[in-house]
Design a protein around this motif. Structure first.
Motif, PDB file in Angstrom:
ATOM      1  N   LEU A  99       0.837  -1.215   0.000  1.00 16.01           N
ATOM      2  CA  LEU A  99       0.000   0.000   0.000  1.00 16.01           C
ATOM      3  C   LEU A  99       0.866   1.258   0.000  1.00 16.01           C
ATOM      4  CD1 LEU A  99      -2.970   1.056   0.215  1.00 16.01           C
ATOM      5  CD2 LEU A  99      -2.577   1.224   2.658  1.00 16.01           C
ATOM      6  N   PRO A 107       1.054   5.600   4.404  1.00 18.40           N
ATOM      7  CA  PRO A 107      -0.261   5.196   4.917  1.00 18.40           C
ATOM      8  C   PRO A 107      -0.312   5.311   6.449  1.00 18.40           C
ATOM      9  CG  PRO A 107       0.976   3.281   4.171  1.00 18.40           C
ATOM     10  CD  PRO A 107       1.843   4.467   3.943  1.00 18.40           C
ATOM     11  N   VAL A 108      -1.531   5.263   6.976  1.00 15.03           N
ATOM     12  CA  VAL A 108      -1.683   5.318   8.434  1.00 15.03           C
ATOM     13  C   VAL A 108      -1.080   4.040   9.023  1.00 15.03           C
ATOM     14  CG1 VAL A 108      -3.366   5.422  10.314  1.00 15.03           C
ATOM     15  CG2 VAL A 108      -3.821   6.585   8.141  1.00 15.03           C
ATOM     16  N   ASN A 110      -0.278   1.182  12.008  1.00 11.20           N
ATOM     17  CA  ASN A 110      -1.051   0.534  13.076  1.00 11.20           C
ATOM     18  C   ASN A 110      -0.148  -0.325  13.938  1.00 11.20           C
ATOM     19  OD1 ASN A 110      -3.921   1.102  12.324  1.00 11.20           O
ATOM     20  ND2 ASN A 110      -3.200   0.193  10.416  1.00 11.20           N
ATOM     21  N   PRO A 126     -16.290   0.298  10.414  1.00 13.11           N
ATOM     22  CA  PRO A 126     -17.150   0.508   9.243  1.00 13.11           C
ATOM     23  C   PRO A 126     -16.456   0.136   7.935  1.00 13.11           C
ATOM     24  CG  PRO A 126     -16.345   2.598  10.064  1.00 13.11           C
ATOM     25  CD  PRO A 126     -15.845   1.563  11.013  1.00 13.11           C
ATOM     26  N   ASN A 127     -17.222   0.107   6.863  1.00 12.34           N
ATOM     27  CA  ASN A 127     -16.640  -0.181   5.550  1.00 12.34           C
ATOM     28  C   ASN A 127     -15.571   0.843   5.225  1.00 12.34           C
ATOM     29  OD1 ASN A 127     -19.862  -0.973   5.034  1.00 12.34           O
ATOM     30  ND2 ASN A 127     -18.337  -2.448   4.438  1.00 12.34           N
ATOM     31  N   MET A 128     -14.542   0.370   4.561  1.00  5.90           N
ATOM     32  CA  MET A 128     -13.438   1.225   4.112  1.00  5.90           C
ATOM     33  C   MET A 128     -12.616   1.806   5.270  1.00  5.90           C
ATOM     34  SD  MET A 128     -13.265   1.309   0.812  1.00  5.90           S
ATOM     35  CE  MET A 128     -12.428   2.775   0.268  1.00  5.90           C
ATOM     36  N   SER A 129     -12.750   1.211   6.450  1.00  2.00           N
ATOM     37  CA  SER A 129     -11.959   1.762   7.553  1.00  2.00           C
ATOM     38  C   SER A 129     -10.571   1.144   7.605  1.00  2.00           C
ATOM     39  CB  SER A 129     -12.685   1.555   8.882  1.00  2.00           C
ATOM     40  OG  SER A 129     -12.889   0.182   9.104  1.00  2.00           O
ATOM     41  N   GLY A 130     -10.324   0.131   6.794  1.00  2.00           N
ATOM     42  CA  GLY A 130      -8.973  -0.428   6.694  1.00  2.00           C
ATOM     43  C   GLY A 130      -8.781  -1.761   7.388  1.00  2.00           C
ATOM     44  N   LYS A 131      -9.881  -2.463   7.688  1.00  2.00           N
ATOM     45  CA  LYS A 131      -9.763  -3.765   8.375  1.00  2.00           C
ATOM     46  C   LYS A 131      -9.018  -4.774   7.518  1.00  2.00           C
ATOM     47  CE  LYS A 131     -14.207  -4.307   8.770  1.00  2.00           C
ATOM     48  NZ  LYS A 131     -14.598  -3.061   8.075  1.00  2.00           N
ATOM     49  N   SER A 132      -9.474  -4.927   6.262  1.00  2.00           N
ATOM     50  CA  SER A 132      -8.860  -5.930   5.377  1.00  2.00           C
ATOM     51  C   SER A 132      -7.395  -5.597   5.157  1.00  2.00           C
ATOM     52  CB  SER A 132      -9.575  -5.956   4.032  1.00  2.00           C
ATOM     53  OG  SER A 132     -10.930  -6.208   4.226  1.00  2.00           O
ATOM     54  N   THR A 133      -7.124  -4.322   4.944  1.00  2.00           N
ATOM     55  CA  THR A 133      -5.748  -3.899   4.707  1.00  2.00           C
ATOM     56  C   THR A 133      -4.885  -4.233   5.916  1.00  2.00           C
ATOM     57  OG1 THR A 133      -6.673  -2.104   3.423  1.00  2.00           O
ATOM     58  CG2 THR A 133      -4.359  -1.931   3.965  1.00  2.00           C
ATOM     59  N   GLU A 196     -13.943 -11.314   7.460  1.00  2.00           N
ATOM     60  CA  GLU A 196     -15.386 -11.488   7.264  1.00  2.00           C
ATOM     61  C   GLU A 196     -15.723 -12.958   7.046  1.00  2.00           C
ATOM     62  OE1 GLU A 196     -17.337  -8.704   7.065  1.00  2.00           O
ATOM     63  OE2 GLU A 196     -16.036  -7.108   6.353  1.00  2.00           O
ATOM     64  N   HIS A 229     -18.180  -7.556  10.691  1.00  2.00           N
ATOM     65  CA  HIS A 229     -19.163  -6.492  10.890  1.00  2.00           C
ATOM     66  C   HIS A 229     -20.197  -6.908  11.920  1.00  2.00           C
ATOM     67  CE1 HIS A 229     -18.086  -3.528   7.853  1.00  2.00           C
ATOM     68  NE2 HIS A 229     -17.731  -4.537   7.085  1.00  2.00           N
TER      69      HIS A 229
END
Ligand SMILES: Nc1ncnc2c1ncn2[C@@H]1O[C@H](COP(=O)(O)OP(=O)(O)OP(=O)(O)O)[C@@H](O)[C@H]1O
Ligand SMILES: [Mg+2]
Length: 347
Positions: A99, A107-108, A110, A126-133, A196, A229
């Protein structure tokens, strides 16, 4: 011999016997070239075939060299650090290595901390908050660290929501097959990453499946990251000391029906299926107002506890976050048919 004339639509072609002869000779020469090339290629392949193993070895060596060169290059030009190996998975200010190349800007980052005492991390947001990444980032860091050292015996992943045309699997069936493979093969030394699960069916059944799969995985000592989720899974933290919730924000989804029958068709152990059914039916009956109210209170309490324990937000952001929590709590109380009345905003 007079020239031959032919007409094709608006085009006229002229030729003479000498030209036609030369054309034939050209065609014949071309055929001969093809034939000779074919013979030469066959001879060449015959010769190469005897030494094909050397070529495979050569391509192996070249790809290894290429990989080492790339690693050396990336280590020299980036601020990568040398990993230390202990019985804990701790990554400080980790970034997704691909990324950061793609987005161009930093990138941010963690932090990740998984230890024996809290080896099961549930990640919500929420969606697009970066969980998968984030999940992929941990897996990639682990793989990069393991290129030189062997730590986790295997890395198991269940990522993506595609269907598989080739094996005639719907999205849901594919999920079930993948998680069933993990359940049958993971050991205490595995790193398990689930992005998920059970989203290809109704929320109730999905929660049931997730819950029972989580409970099975919680029985292992394997390090597990589970993004979902389904906020109901956060309750696992209060039931299991080794489970931990991490979240960026919360989002709730509910819809339709069907699915456990399809799960039964995979190789999921029957006790997991049984438990999933039980919890799914419980989830269905959980919708009476008092249960809804209790859930809202429980959720608010766990969020507040978690914030008090882990929050590093500055006072203003914390105030905004708590305001959001309050708003959500009030909405949930309203949905449960209760008057929403809390006035406290303080930490
Ligand atoms: N740490 C990060 N820094 C900067 N950008 C990020 C970071 N993590 C994710 N992103 C960006 O956000 C996008 C969405 O992230 P991601 O797919 O991980 O979200 P998600 O929480 O899994 O969403 P969903 O719930 O819909 O699956 C990524 O494609 C990426 O461009
Ligand atoms: Mg995702």
């Amino acid at each position: 011999m007079p020239p031959q004339v032919s007409k094709n639509k608006n085009n006229y072609s002229f030729t003479i016997a000498d030209l036609m002869k030369m054309n034939d000779r050209c065609d014949e020469a071309l055929r001969e070239i093809f034939h000779m090339s074919y013979v030469v290629m066959c001879q060449l392949l015959g010769t190469i075939h005897q030494h094909i193993h050397c070529l495979y070895k050569l391509s192996d060596a070249v790809s290894m060299l290429d990989m080492l060169l790339s690693l050396a290059n990336v280590c020299t030009i980036s601020d990568y650090v040398r990993p230390e190996f202990t019985d804990t998975l701790a990554i400080k200010q980790g970034r997704h290595p691909i990324l950061e190349r793609i987005v161009g800007q930093q990138p941010v980052s963690n932090n990740s901390y998984i230890s024996e005492g809290s080896n099961f991390v549930i990640i919500t947001g929420p969606n697009m908050s970066g969980k998968s990444t984030y999940l992929k980032q941990v897996a990639l860091c682990q793989i990069m660290a393991q290129i030189a050292f062997r730590v986790a015996d295997q890395i198991f992943t269940r990522i993506g929501v595609d269907d598989d045309f080739e094996t005639n699997s719907s999205t849901f069936m594919l999920e079930m097959k993948e998680i069933s493979y993990i359940i049958h093969n993971a050991s205490d030394r595995s790193l398990i990453i689930v992005d998920e699960l059970g989203r290809g069916t109704s929320a109730e059944e999905g929660i049931g499946i997730c819950h029972s799969v989580c409970e099975f995985l919680l029985g292992l000592k394997a390090f597990t990251l589970f993004a979902t989720h389904f906020l109901e899974l956060c309750q696992l933290e209060s039931l299991y000391p080794n489970a931990e919730n991490q979240h960026m924000e919360v989002q709730h989804t509910r819809s339709g029906d069907t699915g456990l029958r399809a799960a039964e068709m995979t190789a999921l152990p029957s006790n997991i299926i049984q438990e999933a059914k039980m919890i799914a039916s419980k989830a269905k009956h959980h919708s009476d107002p008092e249960t809804q109210r209790q859930r809202a209170v429980y959720k608010l309490a766990t969020r507040l506890l978690q914030t008090a324990r882990n929050s590093r937000l500055d006072p203003e952001s914390l105030r905004m976050y708590l305001k959001g929590l309050k708003k959500q709590y009030e909405a949930e109380l309203l949905a449960a048919g209760q008057p929403a009345a809390i006035d406290t905003e303080e930490e």
